[in-house]
Structures are given as structure tokens and as C-alpha cells.
Write a protein that holds these residues in place. Structure first.
Motif, PDB file in Angstrom:
ATOM      1  N   ALA A 177       2.918  -1.820   7.846  1.00 13.49           N
ATOM      2  CA  ALA A 177       4.024  -1.048   8.398  1.00 13.49           C
ATOM      3  C   ALA A 177       5.246  -1.105   7.493  1.00 13.49           C
ATOM      4  O   ALA A 177       5.960  -0.111   7.331  1.00 13.49           O
ATOM      5  CB  ALA A 177       4.371  -1.557   9.795  1.00 13.49           C
ATOM      6  N   TYR A 178       5.484  -2.237   6.868  1.00  9.75           N
ATOM      7  CA  TYR A 178       6.615  -2.328   5.952  1.00  9.75           C
ATOM      8  C   TYR A 178       6.399  -1.448   4.724  1.00  9.75           C
ATOM      9  O   TYR A 178       7.364  -0.926   4.155  1.00  9.75           O
ATOM     10  CB  TYR A 178       6.835  -3.776   5.516  1.00  9.75           C
ATOM     11  N   SER A 179       5.161  -1.272   4.294  1.00  8.88           N
ATOM     12  CA  SER A 179       4.883  -0.395   3.159  1.00  8.88           C
ATOM     13  C   SER A 179       5.241   1.048   3.502  1.00  8.88           C
ATOM     14  O   SER A 179       5.783   1.782   2.663  1.00  8.88           O
ATOM     15  CB  SER A 179       3.415  -0.503   2.756  1.00  8.88           C
ATOM     16  N   GLY A 219      15.730  -7.738   2.424  1.00 10.74           N
ATOM     17  CA  GLY A 219      15.581  -8.894   1.549  1.00 10.74           C
ATOM     18  C   GLY A 219      14.625  -8.721   0.403  1.00 10.74           C
ATOM     19  O   GLY A 219      14.390  -9.682  -0.338  1.00 10.74           O
ATOM     20  N   HIS A 220      14.066  -7.534   0.196  1.00  9.68           N
ATOM     21  CA  HIS A 220      13.111  -7.307  -0.890  1.00  9.68           C
ATOM     22  C   HIS A 220      13.606  -6.176  -1.779  1.00  9.68           C
ATOM     23  O   HIS A 220      14.115  -5.161  -1.288  1.00  9.68           O
ATOM     24  CB  HIS A 220      11.728  -6.958  -0.335  1.00  9.68           C
ATOM     25  N   ARG A 221      13.435  -6.360  -3.087  1.00 12.45           N
ATOM     26  CA  ARG A 221      13.814  -5.323  -4.030  1.00 12.45           C
ATOM     27  C   ARG A 221      12.768  -4.221  -4.036  1.00 12.45           C
ATOM     28  O   ARG A 221      11.564  -4.479  -4.154  1.00 12.45           O
ATOM     29  CB  ARG A 221      13.926  -5.903  -5.445  1.00 12.45           C
ATOM     30  N   ILE A 222      13.216  -2.993  -3.888  1.00 14.70           N
ATOM     31  CA  ILE A 222      12.330  -1.833  -3.888  1.00 14.70           C
ATOM     32  C   ILE A 222      12.575  -1.057  -5.179  1.00 14.70           C
ATOM     33  O   ILE A 222      13.646  -0.490  -5.382  1.00 14.70           O
ATOM     34  CB  ILE A 222      12.582  -0.934  -2.658  1.00 14.70           C
ATOM     35  N   PHE A 223      11.583  -1.068  -6.043  1.00 11.41           N
ATOM     36  CA  PHE A 223      11.616  -0.293  -7.281  1.00 11.41           C
ATOM     37  C   PHE A 223      10.172  -0.082  -7.730  1.00 11.41           C
ATOM     38  O   PHE A 223       9.267  -0.800  -7.314  1.00 11.41           O
ATOM     39  CB  PHE A 223      12.418  -1.020  -8.367  1.00 11.41           C
ATOM     40  N   LEU A 281       4.887  -0.624  -6.617  1.00 13.04           N
ATOM     41  CA  LEU A 281       5.934  -1.531  -6.152  1.00 13.04           C
ATOM     42  C   LEU A 281       5.371  -2.953  -6.191  1.00 13.04           C
ATOM     43  O   LEU A 281       4.413  -3.270  -5.474  1.00 13.04           O
ATOM     44  CB  LEU A 281       6.355  -1.165  -4.729  1.00 13.04           C
ATOM     45  N   PRO A 282       5.905  -3.824  -7.043  1.00 13.24           N
ATOM     46  CA  PRO A 282       5.337  -5.179  -7.183  1.00 13.24           C
ATOM     47  C   PRO A 282       5.701  -6.106  -6.031  1.00 13.24           C
ATOM     48  O   PRO A 282       6.334  -7.145  -6.215  1.00 13.24           O
ATOM     49  CB  PRO A 282       5.923  -5.660  -8.513  1.00 13.24           C
ATOM     50  N   MET A 283       5.310  -5.720  -4.835  1.00 15.14           N
ATOM     51  CA  MET A 283       5.540  -6.568  -3.664  1.00 15.14           C
ATOM     52  C   MET A 283       4.532  -7.718  -3.641  1.00 15.14           C
ATOM     53  O   MET A 283       3.394  -7.561  -4.070  1.00 15.14           O
ATOM     54  CB  MET A 283       5.392  -5.735  -2.391  1.00 15.14           C
TER      55      MET A 283
END
Length: 862
Positions: free
Chosen positions: A412-414, A460-464, A471-473
Motif C-alpha cells: 500500500a505504501y508503494s 520518513g523515506h526519501r522518494i526518488f 525507487l531504492p526502498m
């Protein structure tokens, strides 16, 4: 110039043309019918949706592609080219949850004026039914508000219905959609498709992902195997591109880490109805039977979730237990399979999935909407399709509500971050300020450029997006839990794509009798100091062999071969390292060494005394008959040789070895050459003077004895110098043959090559002494010279023979002992009797006595 074709008019025209062409072009009829059906489906799709979950008006629309229904691959419906019927499909609760995540993200953005102030986002969501309904939604999204898709030469100024597409979930559907959307450079942000092919920006320039690619998922899986020391695994794959592609990536990774595949099998593709055919049954039985008989206890499964139901039912039927199941992301958090609680007795389930990020308010939003939108039981739809309708979704969601809430917001976060990435790109493209956005035309290719450049923080997570559009999550390794009161997918480790590293492995509860980590190896680990010897074709199957003494095993370099120890080190059998050998050499404090040193000291003092006696009686006949001044050359050489004895003791050094190999051997050569020339001179005086008077006169005038000694000494110097140039002078260390733990430290025995010259001189001296055995008693030194030369020759031959068959400190000791005895033999055996006569029988040391002895010898000869 463009031509716009209404879908309804085009369909009617094609139907009429198909009627005209039918008798004359029989092959064209079915094709035209297919195209007409496609147009009608698009028109139906464009009708107003009855369920507002799927549609929301706005200034800019997002397209959403989700899987709400699925029946593996819907093969039947692909043949008929019609929108699938809901009643023939199963509801996927996770897909509905992801659709609600997009809905939640859009409403959250619309309610927060700071991101897109004055701009309202809308959406059009479509159920793609896994893979069987991809084409119709794409055409719908690409068409404009008048449901027309113009044919143009240049689409750079074309504005489709939606500004971006979110989804779909799997790689196969994503690639199908991407082939269409990439022609228009319409941004497509997928939330769970990890296929490695999607990294190719030449083929898929408009595709971005809010998840790491398959490369990272498989790397996390391999590192998990390495962490638990599993190197003997089973790989089960589906017979589609997903299974084949990921298994090939896995093979490449495993080859780098010596992890072997014991069994690789393809699972049969089930029927859309999930009915098990006899052929599928036989295939499943064969796969499960091989799995039961395999020694590998770790099973990696790359397959769509719906293709695994029949397989796991067969696993349960055959009572397979004690297995560690490694799930790919396609079924790692599948709710339907997890609902099959009997799977808990088959083993431990681990999976690779996206990181769980809590989205504030989303769970409440999802539950609230489900309760508010419960459909009436008698509700019917004029379009009972799986496209924009899901009457049974809410009932299914309610049954899975607890597990959905406990499992967290992984995928869901994706979806949530994908929507925000598009919103941030719109913010930049529209030139938004804190209070206003200019509502200009948004061209797809320009929005794509802005999405690629986004860089913001979300929860709290960088989105790029990196250069591959990913996206290197972080990823997580999860374990399935069947306790209804806790998270069904418990996190046990984290994987970070930036570092390509698995960290924080913790809290795994193994389903084994003793709760220990399952072992999955072809062969048991070797004991320390044992090398592996491959057995068969797999490097993971081996037998263990002990490393022999003198070798050790360094696992970091080579597990299949023992490395030899350095020359100055040694090891025992099965050692993992070498130890320094104990150095041994001739030491001062040993009793035999002390005895030889005392003997050499007495010899030195005795020789010094002889020198004093001879110096005191230099002009007497006895000293002159012994050689006169040459005696002092012999005695001086003997004294220097005695002084070289300490060079044999203690640890050898370059200086001590140089003394032994040069000064000592030269001193000894001078002694032997003087004795040899002395014996020759006696024979010349009494036997050759009268036979060869001219030669004898020449010998006397040219100082023949001294010239001979000088030539022999020069020859010996040349031999020693050449030996020093071509062989090292310093000490050498050799392993003791009797005890390899000991290193014998000694000088290089290259100086022994010069012994041949000394041996020849000793033989010559012995020969001349033998010829002079009938000479007068006062001049007859044959007995003494014979004794000295015989002892020297015999001792040297014995020493060389001993050195050729034995190495050790004893060789050095014998070399020293023989050297001292030879020195004593010369000093005492040759000069001792003369000193005795000089000191105790002075009457024999007179010219008259010597004259009478010569006259008696001459009269006897006559």
C-alpha cells in the motif's frame, strides 16, 4: 493533420464492411469482428461508472490498474476478447486494499492545499483481472474526453484522458501496458512489478517503479541463504516469463556463492477454473514426490500466487514437512494462501517483500469506506463485469479485515508513494506556489521528465528514482505466523538496496522439532583443517580429507585444496594455520661442543708453545731439517685456524659463515700445501739431486717451495671466490628430515667444493712421504707425514659421505670435530716429535749428529 475516429461510428462501419467482405474475403470476417468487439468494449468502459470507488472527477486524472479479481491468467476470456465476468473470478482482497490506497492518497492530496493548491486530482481505476484485461483500460486511458483516439504523426502535443497511470501489479501486465503507454511517453508508475526487463529504458522509457527490481529481491534471498548456511536448495518455478526470468537471475547469483540447486522443476499452470486435470495431477505428484525424496530442505518458489493453490494442496495431501519455503514477492504476503492454516505443519515460510511503512489514517479510512459502501443484497448491474465493479469485494475485505489490519501497509505504501510522486511532479510542472497553481496543459512526456527528477520525503523515506527508474526502498524478509492475534507477516530481517546488504536478521521461529535452524546442505561441513573433495557435478557435494602435515586450510582462499606452509613454518595434520619451526644450531652449552672447544683451546696453546720452541731453536739442525722458516708459516696458519673454531658455534651469521668458508679453508690449504711440498723437498734432496742436478738447482734458486705454496693458495682463493659469487654466503635453513618441526640453521656448504684440492694435496704428501721411507732417521718424517695425511684424507672422506646421507646439527658438530682433530694431527703429529727431541734429547740436535747420520746413509747406499 489528424483524423479523429469515434469508437461507435468506427465499429458500425467495420461491421457493415464485414458483411460486404464476408463472401469474398472469408479470412477478414473474424478479424473485423475482433476489432469491433474491442471498440464496443471500449465504449462500454467509457460509460459512467456506478461505483464511485473507481472514479473521481478532477482537473487532472490518474489512471489506476489493480487486480480485484483473478483466475490465474483468464485464458478463456483472452480467446473471446471480452471483459471477464466477475462471477467466474475470485476476489483478491489485497488488490482492493491497494486500490483504496490510491483513493486515500488522492483525497489526502486534495485536502492538503500545500502540494497542489487550487488543483483537484481525480482518478479512473480499472480492474485488470490479473493479466486478462489489460488492453481495454489502456485504450480507455489514452482516449480523450470524447472517447476518441486520433491517428497522428506527432503525439508530442497530444493530451490523453489521464496524465499518468499507477500500476499494474505484475511484470507481465506491466510490460503489456508499457508497450502502449511508452509510445505516448505517458508516465507509468508500477507499485509491485519487479521484472528485470523493465530496467531497459530503450524498450520501456515511460516505466518507473516504487519498488526495487528483481535483482535486489533475489540478492536478499541469496544473502539469507548465506546467513543460514544453506547451499543445497530446490527451485520451483511457474512455466511463464516470471518464473523463467527470476530463476535465471537466481542461478546467476547462486553461481557466485557456491550454492547448488539440487532440484529445478516447473509447476504446471492450472486451469482458470482451478479444477485439477489428470495431467496436472500427475505432474504435481511427480514434483512433490521429488521434493519429498530430495535431501534439500530449502525450497525457493517463483510463481504467481494463484498458480500455487493446487500445488500446496498436494503438498498437504502428501504430508510434506520440515521444509523452509522461500517465497518470492508475488506470493510472499498472499492472504489466500496464508488463510490455508494447515500449511503451518509443512515447515517455515519466509518471503521477500517491500518494507512495511505505516500510513497514518489509512486503516481507518479503508474500514470506514467498507462499512459505508456495503451494497444491497439485491443490487444488480447492467454491466456485470470485472472492470469497474466489485459487488463482492466488500464482503471479501470484511472477511480479511483483521489480517489486513495486522499485516501493515507494505505494498500500500508503494501505491501511496507512486501517487505522491506524480503529485510532486505536477507541482513542479504547474509552477505551484503555496497558494496557487497555474492549470496549464500537461503533456505526458513533460510530466515524465518531472517525475524522474522528484526528490522528497514521504513519511520518513526519501522518494526518488535512480537511473533505471526504480525507487531504492528497503526490502524486508518476513516470516508467516498463524497466531490470529499478531502480525501474520513478521519481519525478521531488512535488506538495503543502496548497500546491497542484508541486516538485522532476528527472531526467526523455526518449525523444527528442536527449534534449531534447519540444515540444507548436500554434505556436512568439514571439520577445521579438512579440505573438500568434490563428489559428482555439484561443488556443494563433497567428501572431507585431512590436510597433511606441512599444509593447512585457508577457507577464505580455497576450501578445496590445502595450502603449503612457508619454508620456515610447519603444521600438524588438520591444522588451519602454520607455526614457526624451532631453529636449531650448534650451541655453546652442549657437553660435546664444550669438549671440542676445550680440545681446540688446548691445541691452540700447544701450537703456540711449539711456535715458541721452534723460534727459540731456529738455527738448530732439527728446526732446519723440519722446514726452517716454512714451519712458521704452517704454525701461523694452524693458529689462525684454531681461532676460527668459535665461528662454528651459535646461530650462523653472514660474518661467521664467511669466516668458515674463506679464512678457515685457506688456512688449512696453506698447512696441507706446506706439508706436501716439505715431503717432496726431502725426496728431492736425497734422491733427485744427484739424478737431476740442474732441475734441483733451479728449484733451489727460484725458491720452489714458496712458489708452490703461493700457487696452491692462489688456486684455492680462486675456487673460494667463485663459490662465493655463485652461491649465497649467508646461513641457510633446512627442515630436519627426522623432525620437520625443526629447522636446521647452518652455513651454505658451498665451501666443501674446495676440499678436492686439499684431498689431492694430502694424497701427494702421503705419496712423497712413502717414497722417502728409507731416508736417514733424522730426515725421515714419512711416519709423521703419513699419519697426518692419512688421518686427514680418511676423516674428510668419512665426513663427506656422512653429509651426503644426513642433515642436521650433528653434521655441523662432526665437521667441527674432524676439523679440530685434523689441526691437532698436524700440530702434534708433525711438530710434536720434533719438539720432544729438541727439549729432551738435545744431543741429537747437533750438526755432528746429523752429519754422522747422513754419512751412514750414504755408505749404506754405496
Amino acid at each position: 493533420m489528424s483524423v479523429q475516429i469515434p469508437w461507435s461510428q468506427a465499429a458500425s462501419s467495420l461491421v457493415r464492411q464485414s458483411d460486404l467482405w464476408g463472401p469474398h474475403f472469408p479470412a477478414m470476417g473474424p478479424q473485423v469482428g475482433v476489432v469491433c468487439s474491442l471498440f464496443f468494449l471500449l465504449q462500454a468502459l467509457a460509460a459512467p461508472a456506478e461505483n464511485s470507488d473507481f472514479s473521481l472527477a478532477g482537473d487532472y486524472l490518474l489512471g489506476g490498474l489493480f487486480t480485484l479479481h483473478a483466475n490465474v491468467k483468464g485464458i478463456v476470456h483472452l480467446n473471446f476478447l471480452q471483459v471477464p465476468k466477475c462471477k467466474e473470478y475470485e476476489v483478491k482482497a489485497l488488490g482492493y486494499k491497494l486500490m483504496q490506497a490510491m483513493h486515500f492518497a488522492v483525497e489526502e492530496i486534495n485536502n492538503h492545499s500545500s502540494l497542489l493548491p487550487g488543483v483537484r486530482l481525480g482518478y479512473e481505476m480499472v480492474d485488470v483481472c490479473y493479466v486478462s484485461n489489460n488492453i481495454q483500460p489502456v485504450l480507455y486511458f489514452l482516449a480523450q474526453e470524447d472517447h476518441l483516439l486520433p491517428i497522428q504523426e506527432d503525439y508530442s502535443r497530444y493530451v490523453p484522458r489521464v496524465v499518468a497511470v499507477i500500476g499494474p501489479e505484475n511484470s507481465e501486465s506491466t510490460m503489456t501496458v508499457a508497450h502502449f503507454l511508452s509510445l505516448f511517453l505517458l508516465p507509468q508508475v508500477t507499485y509491485s512489478a519487479i521484472g528485470d526487463d523493465l530496467r531497459d529504458k530503450q524498450r520501456f522509457p515511460a516505466v518507473l517503479r516504487t519498488v526495487p527490481g528483481a535483482d535486489h529481491h533475489i540478492e536478499a534471498m541469496v544473502q539469507l541463504m548465506l546467513h543460514f548456511r544453506w547451499n543445497w536448495i530446490v527451485v520451483l518455478v511457474s512455466g511463464d516469463d516470471y518464473g523463467r526470468g527470476n530463476s535465471q537471475l537466481l542461478r546467476e547469483r547462486l553461481a557466485r556463492h557456491d550454492i547448488c540447486i539440487a532440484l529445478h522443476e516447473a509447476l504446471p499452470t492450472p486451469q482458470p477454473s482451478q479444477v485439477v486435470t489428470p495431467q496436472e495431477r500427475r505432474r504435481l505428484e511427480a514434483v512433490v514426490d521429488k521434493l519429498r525424496h530430495s535431501s534439500a530442505r530449502v525450497v525457493v518458489v517463483f510463481s504467481p500466487d494463484l498458480a500455487l493453490h493446487n500445488f500446496f494442496h498436494e503438498v498437504l495431501r502428501r504430508n510434506v514437512t520440515g521444509v523452509v519455503w522461500l517465497a518470492s514477492e508475488s506470493w510472499a504476503i498472499d492472504l489466500a494462501l496464508h488463510n490455508l492454516t494447515e500449511l503451518s505443519r509443512t515447515g517455515t515460510f519466509l518471503g521477500i517483500t517491500t518494507q512495511s511503512v505505516s500510513i497514518p489514517g489509512f486503516s481507518e479510512f479503508r474500514v470506514r469506506r467498507a462499512q459505508a459502501r456495503r451494497p444491497a443484497s439485491n443490487r444488480t448491474s447492467r454491466r456485470a463485469t470485472c472492470n469497474q465493479e466489485c459487488d463482492t469485494c466488500l464482503d471479501t475485505i470484511e472477511s480479511f479485515n483483521t489480517i489486513l489490519t495486522l499485516s501493515g501497509e507494505r505494498v500500500a505504501y508503494s501505491v501511496y508513494s507512486a501517487v505522491y510522486a506524480v503529485a510532486h511532479a505536477l507541482h513542479s510542472l504547474l509552477g505551484c506556489s503555496q497558494t496557487h497553481c497555474s492549470k496549464g496543459t500537461v503533456y505526458p512526456w513533460r510530466l515524465l521528465q518531472e517525475i524522474r527528477k522528484v526528490n522528497f520525503t514521504l513519511l520518513g523515506h526519501r522518494i526518488f528514482f535512480d537511473e533505471s527508474g526504480d525507487l531504492p526502498m528497503p526490502l524486508e524478509v518476513i516470516q508467516w505466523q498463524w497466531n490470529v492475534s499478531q502480525n501474520p507477516f513478521q519481519t525478521i530481517a531488512s535488506y538495503y538496496p543502496a548497500q546491497r546488504q542484508l541486516k538485522d536478521v532476528r527472531g526467526v521461529s523455526w518449525h523444527t522439532p528442536d527449534g534449531t535452524v534447519p540444515v540444507s546442505t548436500c554434505s556436512k561441513d568439514c571439520q577445521p583443517g579438512q579440505k573438500k573433495k568434490s563428489v559428482g557435478i555439484h561443488p556443494c557435494c563433497f567428501e572431507c580429507l585431512d590436510c597433511l602435515p606441512g599444509t593447512f586450510l585457508n577457507k577464505t582462499e580455497d576450501e578445496f585444496d590445502c595450502q603449503p606452509c612457508p619454508s620456515n613454518e610447519w603444521s600438524h595434520r588438520r591444522d588451519t594455520s602454520c607455526f614457526k619451526r624451532r631453529l636449531t644450531f650448534l650451541q655453546w652449552h652442549n657437553a660435546p661442543t664444550t669438549f671440542v672447544v676445550l680440545l681446540a683451546g688446548l691445541g691452540f696453546l700447544g701450537t703456540l708453545a711449539i711456535l715458541a720452541v721452534f723460534w727459540r731453536h731456529l738455527q738448530t739442525p732439527m728446526v732446519r731439517s723440519a722446514g726452517g722458516p716454512m714451519c712458521f708459516l704452517i704454525l701461523a696458519s694452524l693458529l689462525v685456524a684454531y681461532l676460527m673454531v668459535p665461528a662454528y658455534l651459535g646461530p650462523p651469521t653472514v660474518s661467521t659463515c664467511l669466516c668458515r668458508q674463506t679464512f678457515f679453508t685457506l688456512c688449512f690449504t696453506v698447512c696441507i700445501s706446506c706439508i706436501a711440498v716439505r715431503s717432496f723437498q726431502i725426496v728431492c734432496v736425497f734422491k733427485m739431486a744427484r739424478r737431476l742436478p740442474r732441475a734441483y738447482g733451479y728449484w733451489v734458486r727460484c725458491h720452489g717451495p714458496y712458489v708452490f705454496v703461493a700457487v696452491i693458495t692462489a688456486l684455492k682463493v680462486a675456487i673460494v671466490t667463485a663459490s662465493q659469487l655463485f652461491t649465497p654466503t649467508g646461513p641457510t635453513a633446512r627442515a630436519d628430515p627426522g623432525d620437520p618441526k625443526i629447522m636446521i640453521l647452518s652455513c651454505n656448504p658451498n665451501y666443501r667444493k674446495g676440499l678436492l684440492l686439499d684431498l689431492l694435496l694430502s694424497v701427494a704428501g702421503f705419496s712423497f712421504a712413502y717414497l722417502g721411507k728409507e731416508l736417514p732417521t733424522n730426515y725421515n718424517e714419512a711416519k709423521f707425514i703419513t699419519f697426518c695425511m692419512t688421518f686427514y684424507f680418511t676423516s674428510s672422506i668419512c665426513l663427506c659421505t656422512f653429509m651426503s646421507v644426513y642433515e642436521g646439527v650433528l653434521v655441523t658438530f662432526l665437521d667441527l670435530l674432524v676439523t679440530v682433530l685434523n689441526l691437532l694431527g698436524i700440530s702434534l703429529g708433525y711438530f710434536g716429535p720434533k719438539c720432544y727431541l729438541i727439549l729432551f734429547h738435545p744431543e741429537r740436535n747437533t750438526p755432528a749428529y746429523f752429519s754422522s747420520a747422513i754419512q751412514g746413509y750414504t755408505m749404506g747406499r754405496d
